[in-house]
Design a protein around this motif. Structure first.
Motif, short mmCIF file in Angstrom:
data_model
loop_
_atom_site.label_atom_id
_atom_site.label_comp_id
_atom_site.label_asym_id
_atom_site.label_seq_id
_atom_site.Cartn_x
_atom_site.Cartn_y
_atom_site.Cartn_z
N SER A 131 0.69 -6.75 -15.61
CA SER A 131 -0.63 -7.15 -16.11
C SER A 131 -1.43 -7.74 -14.96
N GLY A 132 -2.73 -7.91 -15.19
CA GLY A 132 -3.58 -8.55 -14.20
C GLY A 132 -3.65 -7.81 -12.88
N ARG A 133 -3.68 -8.57 -11.77
CA ARG A 133 -3.78 -7.99 -10.45
C ARG A 133 -2.60 -7.08 -10.13
N GLU A 134 -1.40 -7.47 -10.56
CA GLU A 134 -0.22 -6.65 -10.28
C GLU A 134 -0.34 -5.28 -10.92
N LEU A 135 -0.85 -5.22 -12.13
CA LEU A 135 -1.07 -3.94 -12.79
C LEU A 135 -2.06 -3.09 -12.01
N ASP A 136 -3.18 -3.70 -11.62
CA ASP A 136 -4.23 -2.95 -10.93
C ASP A 136 -3.73 -2.39 -9.59
N VAL A 137 -3.03 -3.21 -8.84
CA VAL A 137 -2.51 -2.77 -7.54
C VAL A 137 -1.51 -1.65 -7.71
N TYR A 138 -0.59 -1.81 -8.64
CA TYR A 138 0.44 -0.78 -8.82
C TYR A 138 -0.17 0.52 -9.33
N PHE A 139 -1.16 0.43 -10.21
CA PHE A 139 -1.85 1.64 -10.67
C PHE A 139 -2.50 2.35 -9.49
N LEU A 140 -3.20 1.61 -8.65
CA LEU A 140 -3.85 2.22 -7.48
C LEU A 140 -2.83 2.88 -6.56
N GLN A 141 -1.70 2.22 -6.36
CA GLN A 141 -0.67 2.79 -5.49
C GLN A 141 -0.09 4.08 -6.07
N LEU A 142 0.24 4.06 -7.36
CA LEU A 142 0.80 5.25 -8.00
C LEU A 142 -0.22 6.38 -8.05
N MET A 143 -1.48 6.06 -8.39
CA MET A 143 -2.48 7.10 -8.53
C MET A 143 -2.88 7.69 -7.18
N LEU A 144 -2.93 6.88 -6.16
CA LEU A 144 -3.23 7.39 -4.82
C LEU A 144 -2.16 8.39 -4.39
N ALA B 95 -12.57 12.02 -2.68
CA ALA B 95 -13.43 10.84 -2.77
C ALA B 95 -12.71 9.68 -3.46
N GLU B 96 -11.94 9.99 -4.50
CA GLU B 96 -11.21 8.95 -5.22
C GLU B 96 -10.12 8.33 -4.35
N MET B 97 -9.48 9.14 -3.51
CA MET B 97 -8.45 8.58 -2.62
C MET B 97 -9.06 7.59 -1.63
N THR B 98 -10.23 7.93 -1.10
CA THR B 98 -10.92 7.00 -0.20
C THR B 98 -11.25 5.71 -0.92
N GLN B 99 -11.74 5.85 -2.17
CA GLN B 99 -12.08 4.67 -2.97
C GLN B 99 -10.86 3.82 -3.25
N MET B 100 -9.73 4.46 -3.59
CA MET B 100 -8.53 3.70 -3.92
C MET B 100 -7.95 2.99 -2.71
N ARG B 101 -8.03 3.60 -1.53
CA ARG B 101 -7.56 2.91 -0.32
C ARG B 101 -8.41 1.67 -0.06
#
Length: 236
Positions: A168-181, A216-222
């Protein structure tokens, strides 16, 4: 009285709204039929042959549909559980775009008389270009033996998906970005191969769209990971 006889036509009921409504329906129907006709024309390869089982086109549509659906699952979870407006918007964009693309690819497979999922091993269309009569390059990456549910490049394992749902929270957001990237990295690799080897205009157009939007999304996620003090996951 003369004034009553000369009352404006607008004061009297007439069939005009019905005629206009019928005309709109006819225009919409003609547009739909024309759209279907043009789509079927676009799906024909230059050789006028329908993509066969094992072809780049059929294999790409089958495997990328599976790949996309996992992205939809992850994005849907993030959208519903994040409290960050920026992450919520990104997840919504990914979910809606890839869901629409899955529908398009499944429509192609139906037109081509191919099953929605490949009967053989995933990614075989990247090693044996049966539909075009020549051998293709082997994929440059692969999932770790297809273990734990990750059967194609960049896909999350079942363990990783369970971890995502536990955060949840920041940990969720970071892990989502890592997995989706990482997921996008694998998906764009598949799209690039299909783009380079297909002769079907509609497939080439879709793969170019995937390369552009996900690039474009990969650049945004990085950028978003950096802003949160995190790094991408290793790939491959």
């Amino acid at each position: 009285m003369a004034g009553e006889d000369e009352s404006p036509a607008a004061d009297r009921p007439g069939p005009r709204p019905v005629v206009i409504g019928a005309t709109v329906v006819v225009v919409l129907l003609v547009g739909a039929v024309l759209g279907m006709f043009l789509t079927q024309l676009a799906l024909r390869p230059d050789s006028s042959a329908t993509p066969a089982a094992g072809s780049v086109e059929a294999g790409f549509a089958q495997d990328m549909s599976v790949h996309h659906l996992q992205a939809v699952t992850m994005a849907s979870w993030e959208r519903d559980h994040t409290t960050d407006p920026e992450l919520k918007q990104l997840a919504f964009d990914i979910e809606s775009t890839q869901r629409e693309q899955v529908g398009r690819m499944k429509g192609w497979l139906m037109l081509w008389g191919q099953p929605e999922q490949a009967t053989g091993a995933p990614m075989s269309w990247m090693t044996s270009d049966a539909g075009h009569g020549h051998m293709a390059m082997a994929p440059t990456t692969a999932a770790a033996g297809g273990s734990d549910g990750a059967v194609m490049p960049g896909m999350a394992t079942n363990t990783e998906l369970a971890k995502l749902r536990s955060l949840s929270g920041r940990e969720l957001d970071v892990y989502f970005l890592q997995l989706m990237l990482r997921h996008h990295q694998g998906g764009t690799e598949m799209a690039q191969y299909a783009h380079d080897h297909t002769t079907v205009a509609a497939v080439k157009a879709l793969t170019q769209s995937i390369l552009t939007s996900q690039g474009a999304e990969m650049t945004q996620m990085r950028t978003m990971l950096t802003a949160r003090g995190a790094q991408p996951l290793p790939y491959p």
